[in-house]
Design a protein around this motif. Structure first.
Motif, PDB file in Angstrom:
ATOM      1  N   UNK A 167      38.498  52.290  43.265  1.00 50.02           N
ATOM      2  CA  UNK A 167      39.743  51.930  42.575  1.00 50.02           C
ATOM      3  C   UNK A 167      39.623  50.651  41.746  1.00 50.02           C
ATOM      4  N   UNK A 168      38.769  49.717  42.153  1.00 46.87           N
ATOM      5  CA  UNK A 168      38.583  48.506  41.341  1.00 46.87           C
ATOM      6  C   UNK A 168      37.985  48.874  39.986  1.00 46.87           C
ATOM      7  N   UNK A 169      36.962  49.696  39.998  1.00 48.98           N
ATOM      8  CA  UNK A 169      36.330  50.121  38.747  1.00 48.98           C
ATOM      9  C   UNK A 169      37.337  50.878  37.891  1.00 48.98           C
ATOM     10  N   UNK A 170      38.122  51.739  38.504  1.00 48.31           N
ATOM     11  CA  UNK A 170      39.047  52.553  37.714  1.00 48.31           C
ATOM     12  C   UNK A 170      40.159  51.692  37.111  1.00 48.31           C
ATOM     13  N   UNK A 171      40.701  50.773  37.882  1.00 49.83           N
ATOM     14  CA  UNK A 171      41.753  49.905  37.334  1.00 49.83           C
ATOM     15  C   UNK A 171      41.193  48.899  36.337  1.00 49.83           C
TER      16      UNK A 171
END
Lengths: 378, 378
Positions: B20-24
């Motif tokens: 989720x960090x990469x996606x956000x």
């Protein structure tokens, strides 16, 4: 020992492979063009993808090579294959994605529906095509175009003089591609995934909305798509993937014409902007599916998790302040939105992120996605 | 400039924050205990989380510090706060998660329903509790237990003699926690997310199935959970998060008793195994929600994307061959399964991955999840 995928190219498509790789437990490595690119987190090497030694060295530590883009030269791809490296999609398939004239010829051999087209070597030949097709046509440079670049609608053959002049100076010589200007009602995209051992899975056909030649929005599945249309587009996708021996994700961009035909516009042999909705909106997103496909693992279920999904690109981003400063209002007002940013500095027209929303009501889903994305623009 | 989260601890919970960090578009850094841990991809430092200088140096490059586990000493947490570092959850909240006696006392002050309990300093006090509670009870070491470790059911006070002896040698002294043996029909877990500025979001209550003291399976939402039960558990979660000023994700493990009450069993102030279903089964998964919460960003929609989701842990993994060698059969037979592995070497009983499946039919969803996970075991 984990399965290891190496991606040539460090852009946002490589970046978006990181999440499913981490979740599945696949080791992803990236050969990035520069430091600090979108996929920097997984970059194990920085170097020139046009240099065979650089790419060969990178390939030593992985089980399969795949790509963030289609621009790796055939000489480099050939060197990989000669060295025994698994490359997906393979050079023979990528050759078709790298040259729009080759693509048109191969699609014609496969009997795929496509616009009238011709290879034109000079102004006279182009004018002849124009005269035969109502006086206007689309001219494309066969190589290197993307997001509307290398594409021009002309009404007079002299409007392509600069491109003909560039061709004359190119050692490879060649021709321009000219295509009839299709009278279309909308644009669609059909994605399929295919493994080296043959398994193929088709995603639902989607509607894509372009602005200034760039994908702005995608609705999945395409509204008002009758069963027959969905069968036709899925069959086109599968036929092309099989006919051209594409491995990994294939995107087929299509025109739906006023007389209810579909014609193939472009191909992309990689995850594609038209499939970003699937990251959050399908059981198996396109980036996970691509990893599974290039590793020759069984493919996942491509079905949507909700009746509708809408993806809206963040094009350009804010002139002032970073993207992340805009998170607070976008997330506060749209708690169902999935916001994706690519770690790229905003500049006009640049794809710096996207938003997806899934749900039962298309109007609401589209509103939420557009409104959330709008918070990131000025 | 991206928002930057630093995670102390390099285990699978830190790993699962990467996607989720990469996606956000959030920059995630990890202070790992060792090289090659589950979250190695995001590890920017390797060092001892019990050393204040190590953790302070790591904290220099991030906007907020959060955790993969609850074991960072109060002295280190205090040094971070003194240095002006944002720490979520904060030391005052973590203190309660770090000591089960403190937790019982604070929950009692908050009026939360919980088993009868006592702090017992010697065998006589334990025997007195046993005599008053039907001759059997659960004894727990207040600190350091997890996954069933530090927990023992006893029928005679002498069965805890070794723990009393260890206490006597501990400079901190102290007591053991003894709790009544609750007559429960099943175990539930309630997760809530809370931001520093106060916003709280409750996930649906789930049923957790333990085997040998370890979470084996989670069903979301808990089957046959009446509206009243859901309201009660959500209110308990919110009251605890607010009452203890928890920031980030909070998991409240609960007993549902034969007389239809719920009692608080344990607390976890971090993403929790009972919430892994939400990675694929909720609009906002718990790892994304945790990142949003500790950054004080607006929280996402915690609602499920399908009527049912089942999560099954992969405990132990294959004795021969790596986990990834088992992918082919698991993925081939269960195309709707989302397989997660943590990059950990299998050993008996170790959590090395999990599978989630979402869908309309609970029997089918549970079957698919269990069968897919079983392919990774011997």
């Amino acid at each position: 020992m984990a399965l290891r995928v190496g991606v040539v190219g460090g852009g946002q498509l490589a970046r978006m492979m990181i999440a499913p790789a981490v979740e599945l437990g696949i080791e992803l490595s990236v050969l990035a063009e520069d430091e600090g690119m979108s996929a920097a987190l997984a970059a194990t090497a920085v170097g020139d993808y046009r240099d065979a030694d650089t790419v060969l060295a990178f390939a030593q530590s992985v089980d399969v090579i795949t790509f963030d883009h289609e621009h790796v030269p055939q000489t480099v791809l050939g060197a990989l294959v000669d060295a025994g490296v698994a490359v997906h999609p393979g050079p023979h398939a990528l050759r078709i994605a790298q040259d729009k004239l080759v693509m048109r010829a191969r699609l014609q051999e496969l009997g795929m529906p496509q616009p009238d087209w011709a290879a034109v070597e000079d102004t006279a030949a182009l004018q002849e095509f124009l005269d035969a097709h109502g006086g206007r046509a689309v001219v494309k440079t066969p190589r290197g175009g993307y997001d509307g670049k290398g594409v021009r609608v002309v009404a007079d053959a002299t409007e392509a003089d600069d491109w003909f002049a560039a061709l004359a100076e190119d050692a490879n010589g060649g021709a321009l591609l000219v295509e009839e200007l299709v009278d279309f009602t909308r644009e669609l995209a059909q994605q399929v995934a295919r493994r080296p051992s043959g398994e193929v899975r088709a995603y639902p056909v989607v509607e894509t909305v372009q602005r200034d030649g760039v994908c702005a929005e995608v609705i999945a599945p395409a509204p008002h798509a009758a069963d027959r249309l969905q069968q036709v587009t899925a069959q086109i996708g599968v036929s092309i993937a099989e006919g051209l021996d594409v491995t990994g994700m294939l995107a087929v961009e299509l025109f739906e014409t006023t007389d209810e035909r579909v014609l193939v516009n472009e191909l992309a042999m990689r995850p594609h902007n038209s499939g970003h909705w699937s990251q959050d909106g399908a059981t198996t997103g396109q980036f996970e599916q691509h990893l599974r496909a290039v590793l020759d693992l069984p493919l996942g279920d491509p079905q949507p998790v909700a009746p509708w999904a809408v993806m809206v690109n963040i094009l350009g981003g804010p002139a002032e302040g970073g993207l992340t400063e805009r998170f607070a209002t976008a997330l506060a007002e749209h708690p169902s939105a999935k916001v994706h940013t690519y770690g790229k500095a905003p500049r006009p027209g640049r794809k710096v992120g996207h938003v997806t929303v899934s749900g039962d009501d298309l109007d609401d889903v589209a509103y939420q996605a557009r409104a959330a994305a709008a918070h990131f623009l000025d």
